[in-house]
Design an enzyme around this catalytic site. Structure first.
Site, PDB file in Angstrom:
ATOM      1  N   ARG A  17       1.191  -1.491  -0.348  1.00  0.00           N
ATOM      2  CA  ARG A  17       0.254  -0.116   0.037  1.00  0.00           C
ATOM      3  C   ARG A  17       0.901   1.332   0.164  1.00  0.00           C
ATOM      4  NH1 ARG A  17      -1.782   0.773   4.012  1.00  0.00           N
ATOM      5  NH2 ARG A  17      -1.610  -1.142   6.171  1.00  0.00           N
ATOM      6  N   TYR A  75      -1.455  -3.415  -6.626  1.00  0.00           N
ATOM      7  CA  TYR A  75      -1.207  -4.183  -4.946  1.00  0.00           C
ATOM      8  C   TYR A  75      -2.533  -4.266  -4.322  1.00  0.00           C
ATOM      9  CZ  TYR A  75      -0.081  -5.446  -0.506  1.00  0.00           C
ATOM     10  OH  TYR A  75      -0.462  -6.441   0.857  1.00  0.00           O
ATOM     11  N   LYS A 135     -10.453  -2.048   1.937  1.00  0.00           N
ATOM     12  CA  LYS A 135      -9.527  -0.566   3.073  1.00  0.00           C
ATOM     13  C   LYS A 135     -10.386   0.455   2.377  1.00  0.00           C
ATOM     14  CE  LYS A 135      -6.245  -3.268   4.797  1.00  0.00           C
ATOM     15  NZ  LYS A 135      -6.268  -3.880   5.523  1.00  0.00           N
ATOM     16  N   HIS A 173     -10.575  -2.137  11.514  1.00  0.00           N
ATOM     17  CA  HIS A 173      -9.857  -2.492  10.793  1.00  0.00           C
ATOM     18  C   HIS A 173      -9.390  -3.836  12.076  1.00  0.00           C
ATOM     19  CE1 HIS A 173      -5.452  -2.709   9.536  1.00  0.00           C
ATOM     20  NE2 HIS A 173      -6.044  -3.808   8.755  1.00  0.00           N
ATOM     21  N   SER A 188      -1.336  -3.499   9.872  1.00  0.00           N
ATOM     22  CA  SER A 188      -1.116  -4.717   9.084  1.00  0.00           C
ATOM     23  C   SER A 188       0.322  -5.286   9.215  1.00  0.00           C
ATOM     24  CB  SER A 188      -1.185  -3.739   7.802  1.00  0.00           C
ATOM     25  OG  SER A 188      -2.466  -2.746   7.415  1.00  0.00           O
ATOM     26  N   CYS A 205       0.834  -7.296  11.785  1.00  0.00           N
ATOM     27  CA  CYS A 205       1.131  -7.378  13.469  1.00  0.00           C
ATOM     28  C   CYS A 205      -0.056  -8.316  13.986  1.00  0.00           C
ATOM     29  CB  CYS A 205       1.148  -5.890  14.254  1.00  0.00           C
ATOM     30  SG  CYS A 205       1.476  -4.549  13.892  1.00  0.00           S
ATOM     31  N   GLY A 206      -0.356  -9.723  13.167  1.00  0.00           N
ATOM     32  CA  GLY A 206      -0.812 -10.696  14.057  1.00  0.00           C
ATOM     33  C   GLY A 206      -2.654 -10.907  13.507  1.00  0.00           C
ATOM     34  N   ASP A 235      -9.547  -9.516   8.631  1.00  0.00           N
ATOM     35  CA  ASP A 235      -8.814  -7.978   9.002  1.00  0.00           C
ATOM     36  C   ASP A 235     -10.216  -6.627   9.474  1.00  0.00           C
ATOM     37  OD1 ASP A 235      -6.996  -6.693   8.162  1.00  0.00           O
ATOM     38  OD2 ASP A 235      -7.745  -6.041   6.511  1.00  0.00           O
ATOM     39  N   ARG A 249       1.819 -11.819  -0.074  1.00  0.00           N
ATOM     40  CA  ARG A 249       0.518 -12.443   0.289  1.00  0.00           C
ATOM     41  C   ARG A 249      -0.313 -14.052   0.078  1.00  0.00           C
ATOM     42  NH1 ARG A 249      -1.997  -8.753   4.841  1.00  0.00           N
ATOM     43  NH2 ARG A 249       0.205  -7.694   4.596  1.00  0.00           N
TER      44      ARG A 249
HETATM   45  P1  GDP Z   1      -2.015  -8.656   9.517  1.00  0.00           P
HETATM   46  O1  GDP Z   1      -1.556  -8.432   8.790  1.00  0.00           O
HETATM   47  O2  GDP Z   1      -2.355  -8.249  11.009  1.00  0.00           O
HETATM   48  O3  GDP Z   1      -3.430 -10.214  10.128  1.00  0.00           O
HETATM   49  O4  GDP Z   1      -0.778  -9.745  10.918  1.00  0.00           O
HETATM   50  P2  GDP Z   1      -0.555 -11.502  10.789  1.00  0.00           P
HETATM   51  O5  GDP Z   1      -1.847 -12.616  11.355  1.00  0.00           O
HETATM   52  O6  GDP Z   1      -0.359 -11.679   8.782  1.00  0.00           O
HETATM   53  O7  GDP Z   1       0.793 -11.404  10.722  1.00  0.00           O
HETATM   54  C1  GDP Z   1       2.345 -10.976  10.215  1.00  0.00           C
HETATM   55  C2  GDP Z   1       3.311 -11.364  10.413  1.00  0.00           C
HETATM   56  O8  GDP Z   1       3.990 -11.049  12.127  1.00  0.00           O
HETATM   57  C3  GDP Z   1       3.566 -12.886  10.043  1.00  0.00           C
HETATM   58  O9  GDP Z   1       4.472 -12.798   9.573  1.00  0.00           O
HETATM   59  C4  GDP Z   1       3.146 -13.774  11.519  1.00  0.00           C
HETATM   60  O10 GDP Z   1       3.809 -14.523  11.394  1.00  0.00           O
HETATM   61  C5  GDP Z   1       3.304 -12.793  12.548  1.00  0.00           C
HETATM   62  N1  GDP Z   1       2.619 -13.007  13.056  1.00  0.00           N
HETATM   63  C6  GDP Z   1       1.443 -13.198  14.178  1.00  0.00           C
HETATM   64  N2  GDP Z   1       1.704 -13.108  15.658  1.00  0.00           N
HETATM   65  C7  GDP Z   1       2.198 -13.977  15.765  1.00  0.00           C
HETATM   66  C8  GDP Z   1       2.651 -13.628  17.368  1.00  0.00           C
HETATM   67  O11 GDP Z   1       2.034 -14.270  17.851  1.00  0.00           O
HETATM   68  N3  GDP Z   1       4.383 -13.918  17.805  1.00  0.00           N
HETATM   69  C9  GDP Z   1       5.164 -13.633  16.806  1.00  0.00           C
HETATM   70  N4  GDP Z   1       6.411 -13.086  17.726  1.00  0.00           N
HETATM   71  N5  GDP Z   1       4.854 -13.363  15.797  1.00  0.00           N
HETATM   72  C10 GDP Z   1       3.887 -12.862  14.951  1.00  0.00           C
HETATM   73  P1  PGA Z   2      -3.558  -7.289   7.189  1.00  0.00           P
HETATM   74  O1  PGA Z   2      -4.412  -6.769   5.460  1.00  0.00           O
HETATM   75  O2  PGA Z   2      -3.925  -6.058   7.667  1.00  0.00           O
HETATM   76  O3  PGA Z   2      -3.731  -8.106   6.793  1.00  0.00           O
HETATM   77  O4  PGA Z   2      -1.428  -6.572   6.612  1.00  0.00           O
HETATM   78  C1  PGA Z   2      -3.856  -5.757   4.482  1.00  0.00           C
HETATM   79  C2  PGA Z   2      -3.448  -4.556   4.404  1.00  0.00           C
HETATM   80  O5  PGA Z   2      -3.990  -3.771   6.234  1.00  0.00           O
HETATM   81  O6  PGA Z   2      -2.501  -3.567   4.172  1.00  0.00           O
HETATM   82 MN    MN Z   3      -5.148  -4.680   6.856  1.00  0.00          MN
HETATM   83 MN    MN Z   4      -4.042 -10.243   7.761  1.00  0.00          MN
END
Ligand code: GDP
Ligand code: PGA
Ligand code: MN
Ligand code: MN
Length: 626
Positions: free
Chosen positions: A89, A240, A249, A269, A291, A293-294, A316, A410
């Site tokens: 993004r 993207y 988004k 979000h 984004s 962060c888990g 999400d 992704r």
């Molecule tokens: P989203 O973008 O908020 O959905 O985040 P994701 O669930 O896809 O996670 C983003 C990154 O953070 C990935 O590389 C995960 O492996 C890592 N991650 C997610 N949860 C955890 C956790 O509880 N601990 C750690 N150390 N890394 C995490």
């Molecule tokens: P994410 O979603 O929160 O899973 O990373 C895509 C984004 O926020 O760009």
């Molecule tokens: Mn997102």
């Molecule tokens: Mn995600």
């Protein structure tokens, strides 16, 4: 393929309608699409019907052209590689257009660059648009995509129509949203309102720029504009996901945020998950993390302690509304997961791995010689001499210091394939939310979990959210950035008013959920995570559920309620440094609250709600008195 037919049944002027019927669309959609044909000058118009046949036709075409590459180890899985300049993004090129500037952005203090949304005037937008849109689809097909965010016909759902010249975007939209001509009927029966989503890769034929990876885009002219007053989005130059799958988004957060304010609900979000404990008690929890962060990992969590069950509603975005009986109910407006690939493996997220074994599109990942996807975190799956082709097309073997996959690569996969989708995930009424969690990547200072004293304090906790930057957007390197409510990139209107809206929902008969803050990412002095994370996060969710039930397992601290020592189940975890995990260093928090107060005052100025100012001051006083 109908494109080659000599005679087309329908035309719009000289432009053939190569699929579908222009006249079957509602009149207001016809008028809007017609104006976009006039503007963008495509060579044909393809009105999508969402059928399986349609997907197969498009996939076949993209394979022939080289845009998609089949991963031969799976059923119907494909790799797509973008132009390496189009991988995330671009917050810096994303704007809200409105007549009144302060509808969109707060009154920032003098000499402050606002980062809580960027505003553009209609005049400026018009000027930039004229330099981009006319003729931008020359020689290309225009796809018209009717879609529903949320189950088709649900009172909580909203309808969009996306026009795009990218068939990759079409394929991903079919996974991420509900693409169906049924929405035409919904529009014809109801008031006919739809969100207008216009997208172009910005690369008319003949190509002006060298096309890399069969991914025609226009990085120099990327521009993503939102017009909340007209419920309209225009996105130019990038394919993207976050910039081009406009249901996500752009619509479901930025435009829907404004609709939500007007109609009294919340567009956030957030993931939504259900947790059932060994006693069979179930709770639904929403969680907002920035984004990468888990969120996706938490929504698909596999519990490491016995007797717990997790089911997923969404990973999400949450649309949430208070019912007449005061209950907060939420739906997931999406139909798929657009998840971060690196880090995802059978240990960290086995459910995601099961979900994307088929019918999925992988963007900017690497591939092994035997046709498997590959990325950082999957090293255990390959042997020392397995040959891997990186996302950039280079040769790679284990131990090579370069990244095999782009850090923001992704997977795009249908939620319906996920083995732990909750039976109610498509329930038009949504699910009752009993806790809201905020969180971010905080290597230092911030405890594993804390609970807000009350709703107002919780809103302040959300407003002060910070996190380390990630590859999900254009920022380079890791630095701690403010990301209030995990919404910094997705705010569709004046952030001060957004906080007002959050504060205003606390009124009878609304039962506001408890608010929490978590941090899975605190590290020790050697840089090692203090908390194992992933499936073990169930232990924190268990504590949160017990708090929702009012169990006496919390103690007051200056920054919120912390778990009483030993009140989180750590059975079988080995050594966990509780004291370090929950310490709240006074110096750190003194500096942090000072910096946060300045940030929010600079960024929101007179728009910052007095309630939030008061909460910040009280928090500062409590920290001072430590
Ligand atoms: P989203 O973008 O908020 O959905 O985040 P994701 O669930 O896809 O996670 C983003 C990154 O953070 C990935 O590389 C995960 O492996 C890592 N991650 C997610 N949860 C955890 C956790 O509880 N601990 C750690 N150390 N890394 C995490
Ligand atoms: P994410 O979603 O929160 O899973 O990373 C895509 C984004 O926020 O760009
Ligand atoms: Mn997102
Ligand atoms: Mn995600």
């Amino acid at each position: 393929f109908v494109e080659h037919r000599e005679v087309f049944i329908e035309h719009y002027g000289e432009v053939p309608i190569v699929k579908g019927s222009f006249n079957d669309m509602p009149k207001n959609v016809q008028a809007w699409v017609a104006s976009k044909i006039d503007l963008c000058k495509p060579r044909g118009v393809y009105i999508c019907d969402g059928s399986q046949e349609e997907a197969e036709t498009i996939i076949h075409k993209l394979e022939e052209r080289g845009t998609l590459h089949k991963l031969k180890a799976y059923e119907n899985n494909y790799i797509c590689k973008t132009d390496p300049k189009d991988v995330a993004r671009v917050e810096g090129l994303t704007y809200i257009v409105s007549h009144n500037k302060h509808d969109s952005v707060p009154h920032v203090r003098p000499n402050t660059k606002g980062i809580l949304a960027q505003w553009m005037s209609y005049a400026e937008a018009e000027k930039l648009n004229m330099d981009r849109w006319p003729g931008c689809m020359a020689g290309r097909m225009m796809y018209v995509i009717p879609f529903s965010m949320g189950p088709v016909g649900s009172p909580l759902s909203k309808i969009g129509v996306q026009v795009t010249d990218s068939n990759y975007v079409l394929l991903c939209m079919r996974i991420m949203t509900r693409v169906t001509p049924k929405v035409w009927d919904v529009l014809k029966k109801g008031k006919g309102d739809f969100v207008k989503c216009l997208h172009s890769m910005g690369s008319p034929r003949p190509n002006q720029r060298k096309v890399i990876n069969h991914w025609p885009c226009n990085p120099d002219k990327v521009l993503i504009l939102h017009y909340p007053e007209e419920r309209k989005v225009t996105s130019f130059g990038s394919g993207y996901g976050g910039n081009s799958l406009l249901g996500k988004k752009c619509f479901a957060l930025r435009i829907a945020g404004v609709i939500a304010r007007d109609e009294g609900w919340l567009a956030e979000h957030m993931l939504i998950m259900s947790v059932t404990n060994p006693k069979g008690q179930e709770k639904f929890i929403a969680a907002a993390f920035p984004s990468a962060c888990g969120k996706t990992n938490m929504a698909l969590l596999t519990p490491t302690i016995p007797g717990y069950k997790v089911q997923c509603i969404g990973d999400d975005i949450a649309w949430m509304r208070f019912e007449e009986n005061g209950e907060l109910r939420g739906i997931n407006p999406e139909a798929g997961f657009f998840g971060v690939a690196p880090g995802t493996n059978e240990k960290t997220n086995p459910i995601a791995v099961q979900t994307f074994q088929s019918n999925s599109i992988f963007t900017n990942v690497a591939e092994t010689e035997d046709g498997h996807f590959f990325w950082e975190g999957m090293e255990d799956k390959i042997s020392d001499d397995t040959e891997v082709v990186t996302w950039l097309g280079g040769k790679w073997k284990k131990g090579n210091p370069e990244k095999a996959a782009h850090p923001n690569s992704r997977f795009c996969t249908p939620a319906g394939q996920c083995p732990i989708m909750h039976p109610m995930w498509e329930d038009p009424k949504g699910v009752p939310i009993s806790a809201i969690i905020f969180g971010g990547r905080r290597p230092e200072g911030v405890p594993l979990v804390l609970e807000a004293f009350d709703w107002k304090h919780g809103v302040m906790l959300g407003a002060q959210l910070k996190s380390e930057t990630t590859a999900a957007a254009e920022f380079k390197g890791k630095k701690i950035m403010h990301d209030p409510m995990a919404m910094r990139p997705f705010i569709g209107y004046n952030f001060g008013k957004y906080l007002d809206h959050w504060l205003e929902v606390e009124k009878p008969p609304h039962k506001v959920p408890k608010i929490f803050h978590v941090n899975w990412f605190r590290v020790d002095s050697t840089g090692k995570f203090l908390w194992p994370g992933f499936g073990d996060n169930i232990r924190v969710l268990d504590w949160i559920m017990r708090r929702v039930d009012g169990e006496d397992i919390a103690v007051e601290s200056p920054i919120g309620l912390l778990p009483k020592k030993g009140s989180i189940n750590l059975d079988g975890l080995g050594e966990i440094n509780w004291d370090e995990l929950f310490s709240i260093p006074k110096d750190y928090w003194l500096a942090d609250i000072k910096e946060t107060m300045k940030f929010l005052d600079d960024q929101t100025g007179e728009d910052l709600p007095q309630v939030v100012r008061d909460e910040l001051q009280k928090q500062a006083d409590r920290i001072n008195a430590m």
